[in-house]
Design a protein around this motif. Structure first.
Motif, PDB file in Angstrom:
ATOM      1  N   LEU A  17       0.836  -1.207   0.000  1.00  0.00           N
ATOM      2  CA  LEU A  17       0.000   0.000   0.000  1.00  0.00           C
ATOM      3  C   LEU A  17       0.865   1.250   0.000  1.00  0.00           C
ATOM      4  O   LEU A  17       0.603   2.217  -0.712  1.00  0.00           O
ATOM      5  CB  LEU A  17      -0.876  -0.034   1.254  1.00  0.00           C
ATOM      6  N   GLY A  18       1.934   1.211   0.825  1.00  0.00           N
ATOM      7  CA  GLY A  18       2.782   2.391   0.916  1.00  0.00           C
ATOM      8  C   GLY A  18       3.741   2.529  -0.252  1.00  0.00           C
ATOM      9  O   GLY A  18       4.061   3.640  -0.673  1.00  0.00           O
ATOM     10  N   GLU A  19       4.209   1.388  -0.800  1.00  0.00           N
ATOM     11  CA  GLU A  19       5.245   1.455  -1.825  1.00  0.00           C
ATOM     12  C   GLU A  19       4.680   1.701  -3.218  1.00  0.00           C
ATOM     13  O   GLU A  19       5.217   2.483  -3.993  1.00  0.00           O
ATOM     14  CB  GLU A  19       6.062   0.158  -1.806  1.00  0.00           C
ATOM     15  N   ASP A  20       3.578   1.012  -3.538  1.00  0.00           N
ATOM     16  CA  ASP A  20       3.040   1.140  -4.893  1.00  0.00           C
ATOM     17  C   ASP A  20       1.988   2.231  -4.945  1.00  0.00           C
ATOM     18  O   ASP A  20       0.874   2.008  -5.398  1.00  0.00           O
ATOM     19  CB  ASP A  20       2.421  -0.188  -5.352  1.00  0.00           C
ATOM     20  N   SER A  21       2.354   3.402  -4.469  1.00  0.00           N
ATOM     21  CA  SER A  21       1.337   4.443  -4.423  1.00  0.00           C
ATOM     22  C   SER A  21       1.047   5.002  -5.809  1.00  0.00           C
ATOM     23  O   SER A  21      -0.018   5.541  -6.056  1.00  0.00           O
ATOM     24  CB  SER A  21       1.771   5.565  -3.487  1.00  0.00           C
ATOM     25  N   LEU A  22       1.959   4.832  -6.738  1.00  0.00           N
ATOM     26  CA  LEU A  22       1.723   5.358  -8.081  1.00  0.00           C
ATOM     27  C   LEU A  22       1.195   4.243  -8.957  1.00  0.00           C
ATOM     28  O   LEU A  22       1.667   3.107  -8.903  1.00  0.00           O
ATOM     29  CB  LEU A  22       3.024   5.914  -8.667  1.00  0.00           C
ATOM     30  N   ASP A  23       0.185   4.601  -9.749  1.00  0.00           N
ATOM     31  CA  ASP A  23      -0.418   3.612 -10.630  1.00  0.00           C
ATOM     32  C   ASP A  23       0.649   3.019 -11.545  1.00  0.00           C
ATOM     33  O   ASP A  23       1.419   3.748 -12.188  1.00  0.00           O
ATOM     34  CB  ASP A  23      -1.500   4.290 -11.468  1.00  0.00           C
ATOM     35  N   ALA A  24       0.700   1.671 -11.570  1.00  0.00           N
ATOM     36  CA  ALA A  24       1.724   0.998 -12.378  1.00  0.00           C
ATOM     37  C   ALA A  24       1.541   1.294 -13.860  1.00  0.00           C
ATOM     38  O   ALA A  24       2.481   1.143 -14.646  1.00  0.00           O
ATOM     39  CB  ALA A  24       1.674  -0.509 -12.134  1.00  0.00           C
TER      40      ALA A  24
END
Lengths: 296, 110
Positions: A17-24
């Motif tokens: 949740l914290g690391e992938d905050s930017l849409d892949a």
């Protein structure tokens, strides 16, 4: 040798949740562009349309929030107004009822006074009315006043059971105890804040208000009792006095004083719903010493 | 440029048209706003990272709003609507914070 799992493996949901905050999708689109793929067609138009939608959504939500806040406040004030109106109407009707009752009992008394038996019945009736609370009474007695003091510093009390809300507030239980002790001290008629108590009266609470016969009272609470001169010392010396002393520790002040002449009103809520007078017994045949002496 | 015009156009349209939200849609409006904010912050961060893409932005915005609304709707049907909305707000809130922090690092290099 197996790979040592990460220490936070059990929290993979939280860490992702914290690391992938930017849409892949952004990274993938950038990679596509690097490999020479053509940019999306009508990209600008789509972007503009999306932003129009976002702007519309934000303003609509803001307008909604702005419109809704006064609506709830308005509904609340309307309800408050209605409650006050109806309470006022109730009070007016009750005053009318009291005067009408007085007129009725006056008319009955004059009507009964025509015959000798009638005037005796009128006396019995008056006694019964005074005893039951259907009629007003007057006489010497005492008054017990409970004043609640709002605590100026509730932080000093570290007992978790006595919350800030109950501290220094008279509860229905307190008033019940005081009234019971006043009866026990020999009172013949009791009223609380001008509400006459009868055998059918209830002292209870709704929210923070104390109700007597379903009418909310406002502090200070004054218990007036008509009774013998010994009543005050019996009350103060008995359990009632010590109970009030305990209440004082909770920030509730009280005064007990003798009253030369008290006027207690009739009860407004004395009506029987299920009990009726037996048919074979005339209503005048109540055990009354004056009645028994009559030869008729 | 066209993006700014679009945003201003949307705001002006919202102000002047004052669209009334139907009652059945009202519970989803706050969630939709949070989802939209998430998409906006994600887009801003992508812009600063130099990997912004129109299509990804719009698709993520629409999908975010729809998925958030569907989750809340499902929660309402299952009787856990308020809990699920809290969950959606928490998740999107964390993402918004993370993206805002990235944007801040870009702008102030701190």
């Amino acid at each position: 040798m197996p790979e040592i799992p990460r220490r936070d493996a059990s929290m993979v949901l939280l860490t992702s949740l914290g690391e992938d905050s930017l849409d892949a999708g952004y990274a993938r689109a950038a990679a596509r562009r690097r490999h020479g793929a053509p940019p999306a067609r009508h990209g600008r138009v789509i972007l503009a349309a999306g932003l129009v939608a976002i702007g519309l959504l934000l303003t609509t939500a803001a307008a909604e929030a702005r419109d809704r806040a006064p609506a709830t406040a308005q509904a609340r004030s309307e309800l408050v107004n209605e409650i006050e109106d109806r309470t006022e109407t109730n009070d007016r009707l009750e005053t009318t009822l009291a005067t009408e009752r007085l007129a009725v009992s006056d008319a009955r008394r004059t009507g009964l006074r025509i015959t000798a038996q009638g005037s005796r019945l009128a006396r019995v009736l008056a006694t019964l009315e005074s005893t039951t609370g259907a009629g007003g009474v007057t006489g010497p007695g005492m008054s017990v006043t409970l004043t609640q003091v709002t605590p100026d510093d509730s932080g000093t009390d570290d007992d978790p059971r006595t919350t800030e809300a109950t501290e220094g507030r008279v509860s229905d239980r307190d008033l019940q105890t005081v009234v019971n002790e006043v009866w026990a001290a020999g009172a013949e008629a009791v009223s609380v804040n001008e509400q006459r108590l009868t055998a059918l009266s209830a002292i209870r609470s709704a929210g923070e208000a104390i109700l007597v016969d379903f009418r909310p009272l406002s502090p200070p609470y004054e218990v007036q009792a008509v009774g013998p001169p010994s009543m005050r010392s019996a009350f103060v010396g008995g359990f009632g006095g010590s109970y009030l002393q305990v209440l004082r520790d909770y920030g509730i002040e009280f005064t007990v004083e003798d009253r030369g002449e008290l006027v207690l009103p009739a009860s407004a809520g004395l009506r029987l719903r299920y009990a009726t007078t037996p048919n074979d017994v005339p209503s005048g045949a109540t055990p009354d010493p004056r009645d028994r002496t009559s030869p008729q | 440029m066209i993006a700014a015009i679009g945003l201003v156009l949307g705001i002006v349209a919202g102000l002047f048209l004052e669209p009334t939200v139907p009652t059945w849609l009202q519970p989803y409006l706050p969630i939709a706003v949070v989802a939209a904010l998430d998409a906006v912050f994600g887009g801003l961060r992508a812009l600063l990272d130099g990997i912004f893409d129109d299509r990804v932005f719009v698709v993520s915005f629409v999908a975010n709003v729809l998925v958030a609304a569907v989750i809340v709707y499902l929660g309402d049907q299952l009787g856990v609507g308020s809990q699920l909305s809290t969950g959606v707000v928490v998740v999107l809130g964390i993402r918004i914070f993370a993206n805002a922090a990235a944007i801040r690092r870009h702008l102030f290099s701190a």
